[in-house]
Design an enzyme around this catalytic site. Sequence first.
Site, short mmCIF file in Angstrom:
data_model
loop_
_atom_site.label_atom_id
_atom_site.label_comp_id
_atom_site.label_asym_id
_atom_site.label_seq_id
_atom_site.Cartn_x
_atom_site.Cartn_y
_atom_site.Cartn_z
N SER A 193 0.80 -1.24 0.00
CA SER A 193 0.00 0.00 0.00
C SER A 193 0.83 1.28 0.00
O SER A 193 0.32 2.34 -0.35
CB SER A 193 -0.88 0.02 1.24
OG SER A 193 -2.22 -0.09 0.89
N LYS A 205 0.91 3.39 -3.01
CA LYS A 205 -0.25 4.23 -3.40
C LYS A 205 0.11 5.71 -3.31
O LYS A 205 -0.47 6.53 -4.01
CB LYS A 205 -1.44 3.92 -2.49
CG LYS A 205 -1.98 2.51 -2.66
CD LYS A 205 -2.97 2.16 -1.56
CE LYS A 205 -3.49 0.74 -1.74
NZ LYS A 205 -4.25 0.25 -0.58
N TYR A 240 -1.09 -1.97 -11.03
CA TYR A 240 -1.31 -1.89 -9.59
C TYR A 240 -0.60 -3.04 -8.85
O TYR A 240 0.08 -2.83 -7.85
CB TYR A 240 -2.82 -1.88 -9.29
CG TYR A 240 -3.14 -1.94 -7.82
CD1 TYR A 240 -2.98 -0.82 -7.00
CD2 TYR A 240 -3.55 -3.14 -7.22
CE1 TYR A 240 -3.24 -0.89 -5.63
CE2 TYR A 240 -3.81 -3.21 -5.86
CZ TYR A 240 -3.65 -2.09 -5.08
OH TYR A 240 -3.89 -2.15 -3.72
N TYR A 272 -5.00 2.89 7.21
CA TYR A 272 -6.25 2.13 7.10
C TYR A 272 -7.28 2.69 8.08
O TYR A 272 -7.28 3.88 8.38
CB TYR A 272 -6.01 0.62 7.32
CG TYR A 272 -4.89 0.05 6.49
CD1 TYR A 272 -4.92 0.13 5.10
CD2 TYR A 272 -3.79 -0.55 7.07
CE1 TYR A 272 -3.89 -0.41 4.32
CE2 TYR A 272 -2.77 -1.10 6.31
CZ TYR A 272 -2.83 -1.01 4.94
OH TYR A 272 -1.82 -1.53 4.19
N VAL A 325 0.74 -3.96 3.66
CA VAL A 325 0.59 -5.31 4.21
C VAL A 325 1.87 -6.16 4.08
O VAL A 325 1.93 -7.28 4.59
CB VAL A 325 -0.63 -6.07 3.63
CG1 VAL A 325 -1.93 -5.40 4.00
CG2 VAL A 325 -0.50 -6.24 2.13
N1 GLU Z 1 -1.33 -5.38 -2.69
C1 GLU Z 1 -2.20 -5.22 -1.56
C2 GLU Z 1 -3.64 -5.37 -1.98
O1 GLU Z 1 -4.04 -4.77 -2.94
C3 GLU Z 1 -1.97 -3.88 -0.98
C4 GLU Z 1 -2.81 -3.66 0.22
C5 GLU Z 1 -2.08 -3.02 1.34
O2 GLU Z 1 -0.88 -3.02 1.50
O3 GLU Z 1 -2.87 -2.49 2.13
O4 GLU Z 1 -4.39 -6.06 -1.36
#
Ligand code: GLU
Length: 316
Positions: free
Chosen positions: A62, A65, A189, A240, A258
Amino acid sequence: MEILLNEIIENNRHLIKNGKVADYIPALAKADFEKIGVTVAGRTGALLYSAGDYNQKFTLQSISKVISFLVAAMDNGIEDIFEKVGCDSTDEPFNAFTKLDLPNVNKPANPLINSGAILTTSMIKGNGDEKFQKILELTRRMAHNPNIGYNEEVYLSEKKTGSRNRSMAYLMSSKNILEGDVEDVLDTYFKQCSIEVDTRDLAKIGRFISAGCEGINIDGISRTDMSILLKGLLFTCGMYNYSARYAIEVGIPSKSGVGGGIMGVLPNGMGIGIFSPALDENGNSSAGIGIIKELTRRLHYNIFDDRKLQVEIDTH
Ligand code: GLU
């Protein structure tokens, strides 16, 4: 400083057992849950203070992002981005998308949850691998590390098992929120989430944002204002559905992934990178949260802690 970091790691090591390594992406389940590393990046380029497994590689997940949001903003201007994606914090998990199916909802809540990030990635200009190359290039620039690449195994693993991300992308496409080839966007992504770094890279990315996003040019907003906006976004949405409590308890703009990473934007042109792959129920690194809480409390880095101005990192 290294002595302090080692002490803080040991004080929080026990929190590993409260967490669990992410296994919904099978390749992530292979992470060694006992690893813990920290790096603090001081104000000038050469100053890095590291402890523990600081050079252990892990995937951004994440945290990518933040970087794709910046690339999309450079390609489209900031107003176009916020026409399509909100900047509201949310109490829903990072991969929720039920609200997006409501008839009057046409925007993901913010660019740091999965739906919002998939959408901002779709707005990056370029065909095929070009979108990903732009994200990778900016990651290398922010981290001052031309050797950063991505982990093919994690990428393929997520591509194979990413049904939830696929569902939300197709839902957005069906509502004409997301344009372009959905599989291409998802591919970018999944790859950006698989970019591999260590805590030194993360700390330098935090420092890059703290120091004002040097070299980032975005239509409709100055570089300084962009850095302020980004810090606000990270502060309110970066952790989150734990973001609000984290803002109170830690008080620094941060983003977790994550893969077990936490990237923090410390005050005064400094940054922090933490890695510990056992995650709590919100998807944040269990020991990582403990470490950053203790560090910000002891060094007064919480942005609401007025004593922070008296503390110079270089004196520790
Ligand atoms: N690649 C993970 C997903 O899309 C990223 C989520 C994350 O790190 O929160 O589920």
